[in-house]
Write a protein that holds these residues in place. Structure first.
Motif, mmCIF file in Angstrom:
data_model
loop_
_atom_site.group_PDB
_atom_site.id
_atom_site.type_symbol
_atom_site.label_atom_id
_atom_site.label_comp_id
_atom_site.label_asym_id
_atom_site.label_seq_id
_atom_site.Cartn_x
_atom_site.Cartn_y
_atom_site.Cartn_z
ATOM 1 N N VAL A 17 -18.308 10.519 88.984
ATOM 2 C CA VAL A 17 -18.611 11.764 89.684
ATOM 3 C C VAL A 17 -20.019 12.215 89.322
ATOM 4 O O VAL A 17 -20.512 11.940 88.227
ATOM 5 C CB VAL A 17 -17.595 12.890 89.348
ATOM 6 N N LYS A 18 -20.658 12.898 90.252
ATOM 7 C CA LYS A 18 -22.020 13.375 90.032
ATOM 8 C C LYS A 18 -22.001 14.569 89.084
ATOM 9 O O LYS A 18 -21.173 15.468 89.215
ATOM 10 C CB LYS A 18 -22.633 13.780 91.373
ATOM 11 N N VAL A 19 -22.923 14.573 88.153
ATOM 12 C CA VAL A 19 -23.105 15.709 87.256
ATOM 13 C C VAL A 19 -24.339 16.462 87.734
ATOM 14 O O VAL A 19 -25.453 15.922 87.706
ATOM 15 C CB VAL A 19 -23.263 15.251 85.791
ATOM 16 N N ALA A 20 -24.142 17.671 88.205
ATOM 17 C CA ALA A 20 -25.251 18.470 88.733
ATOM 18 C C ALA A 20 -26.153 18.944 87.606
ATOM 19 O O ALA A 20 -27.376 18.882 87.711
ATOM 20 C CB ALA A 20 -24.714 19.661 89.514
ATOM 21 N N ASP A 21 -25.563 19.434 86.527
ATOM 22 C CA ASP A 21 -26.380 19.839 85.382
ATOM 23 C C ASP A 21 -25.537 19.914 84.120
ATOM 24 O O ASP A 21 -24.320 20.051 84.166
ATOM 25 C CB ASP A 21 -27.087 21.169 85.639
ATOM 26 N N VAL A 22 -26.243 19.777 83.000
ATOM 27 C CA VAL A 22 -25.633 19.910 81.679
ATOM 28 C C VAL A 22 -26.475 20.929 80.930
ATOM 29 O O VAL A 22 -27.651 20.682 80.654
ATOM 30 C CB VAL A 22 -25.612 18.566 80.906
ATOM 31 N N ALA A 23 -25.920 22.069 80.650
ATOM 32 C CA ALA A 23 -26.624 23.119 79.916
ATOM 33 C C ALA A 23 -26.111 23.128 78.481
ATOM 34 O O ALA A 23 -24.901 23.141 78.247
ATOM 35 C CB ALA A 23 -26.396 24.467 80.574
ATOM 36 N N VAL A 24 -27.043 23.099 77.539
ATOM 37 C CA VAL A 24 -26.672 23.051 76.125
ATOM 38 C C VAL A 24 -27.271 24.253 75.415
ATOM 39 O O VAL A 24 -28.487 24.483 75.493
ATOM 40 C CB VAL A 24 -27.147 21.742 75.455
ATOM 41 N N ASP A 25 -26.430 25.001 74.731
ATOM 42 C CA ASP A 25 -26.868 26.099 73.879
ATOM 43 C C ASP A 25 -26.815 25.562 72.451
ATOM 44 O O ASP A 25 -25.728 25.393 71.890
ATOM 45 C CB ASP A 25 -25.936 27.302 74.053
ATOM 46 N N ALA A 26 -27.969 25.259 71.882
ATOM 47 C CA ALA A 26 -28.026 24.671 70.536
ATOM 48 C C ALA A 26 -28.253 25.763 69.504
ATOM 49 O O ALA A 26 -29.019 26.699 69.723
ATOM 50 C CB ALA A 26 -29.136 23.630 70.472
ATOM 51 N N GLN A 27 -27.590 25.620 68.381
ATOM 52 C CA GLN A 27 -27.733 26.576 67.293
ATOM 53 C C GLN A 27 -27.537 25.860 65.974
ATOM 54 O O GLN A 27 -26.943 24.784 65.915
ATOM 55 C CB GLN A 27 -26.734 27.717 67.435
ATOM 56 N N ILE A 28 -28.015 26.471 64.914
ATOM 57 C CA ILE A 28 -27.882 25.866 63.590
ATOM 58 C C ILE A 28 -26.575 26.292 62.932
ATOM 59 O O ILE A 28 -25.964 25.530 62.206
ATOM 60 C CB ILE A 28 -29.093 26.239 62.710
ATOM 61 N N GLN A 29 -26.083 27.487 63.213
ATOM 62 C CA GLN A 29 -24.843 27.974 62.625
ATOM 63 C C GLN A 29 -23.658 27.181 63.169
ATOM 64 O O GLN A 29 -23.684 26.703 64.286
ATOM 65 C CB GLN A 29 -24.610 29.462 62.939
ATOM 66 N N PRO A 30 -22.572 27.107 62.373
ATOM 67 C CA PRO A 30 -21.349 26.454 62.865
ATOM 68 C C PRO A 30 -20.777 27.235 64.051
ATOM 69 O O PRO A 30 -20.931 28.443 64.138
ATOM 70 C CB PRO A 30 -20.398 26.530 61.671
ATOM 71 N N LEU A 31 -20.111 26.518 64.958
ATOM 72 C CA LEU A 31 -19.485 27.159 66.111
ATOM 73 C C LEU A 31 -18.198 27.849 65.737
ATOM 74 O O LEU A 31 -17.810 28.841 66.329
ATOM 75 C CB LEU A 31 -19.205 26.125 67.207
#
Length: 191
Positions: free
Chosen positions: A169-183
């Motif tokens: 399937v086509k992936v239109a976009d992948v947005a990543v919110d990167a952070q140093i703290q644990p999730l």
């Protein structure tokens, strides 16, 4: 709860509702002989509730109404709630049938691929399906010494490539919110 226990509680709840309803009818003025003339033993027991004074009648009505409500609540609680079906996405539909995948399966694939990128500690994703393709939103916890933009770009590329290759399937976009703290509070590592 097992099927036997569910059946037993349902039968007892129904018996409570019926019994309380019969006593309630007699307490408010219906003759016991008209309700239980076919069973003399029960008719004699119900005659106790005929001609009650106002106080006893009020108590009898309140208690039997409470028992009816309790029985109804037990019945409702005994019936299993319908399970919500997990959202599925159609990968292909053709002469042999339809091929689907669960949304959580796509999220798991994205998380697994992100965890293979050097410097990613944790990854959580959400997937939405639109006409233009899949939109994948993710949060990544990255090692403090890693280059955040570079790691985020690698995560985007790896997820897009893996989802398109494995699922077709086509992936239109992948947005990543990167952070140093644990999730998460415990800081669980995926690698």
């Amino acid at each position: 709860m097992s099927a036997f226990n569910r059946l037993l509680v349902s039968v007892l709840a129904l018996a409570t509702i019926v019994g309380a309803a019969v006593v309630l009818l007699v307490a408010v003025g219906v003759e016991a002989s008209s309700i239980a003339s076919w069973w003399p033993w029960l008719e004699r027991r119900l005659e106790t509730f005929e001609g009650l004074d106002d106080t006893d009648q009020a108590w009898t009505v309140a208690i039997t109404a409470g028992l009816i409500v309790l029985g109804l609540v037990l019945l409702v609680l005994e019936f299993p709630k319908p399970r919500r079906r997990e959202p599925r996405m159609t990968l292909q539909s053709g002469g042999l049938g339809r091929v689907t995948v669960s949304r959580s399966g796509v999220q798991e694939l994205a998380s697994r691929e992100a965890s293979l990128v050097e410097g990613v500690r944790e990854f959580q994703s959400e997937v939405q399906e639109n006409r233009d393709g899949l939109h994948i939103r993710g949060r990544a916890s990255v090692d403090p010494g890693a280059n955040l933009p570079a790691v985020a770009q690698q995560v985007q590329e790896r997820i897009k490539s893996a989802v398109e290759q494995h699922l077709g399937v086509k992936v239109a976009d992948v947005a990543v919110d990167a952070q140093i703290q644990p999730l998460t509070a415990g800081g669980r590592r995926v690698r």
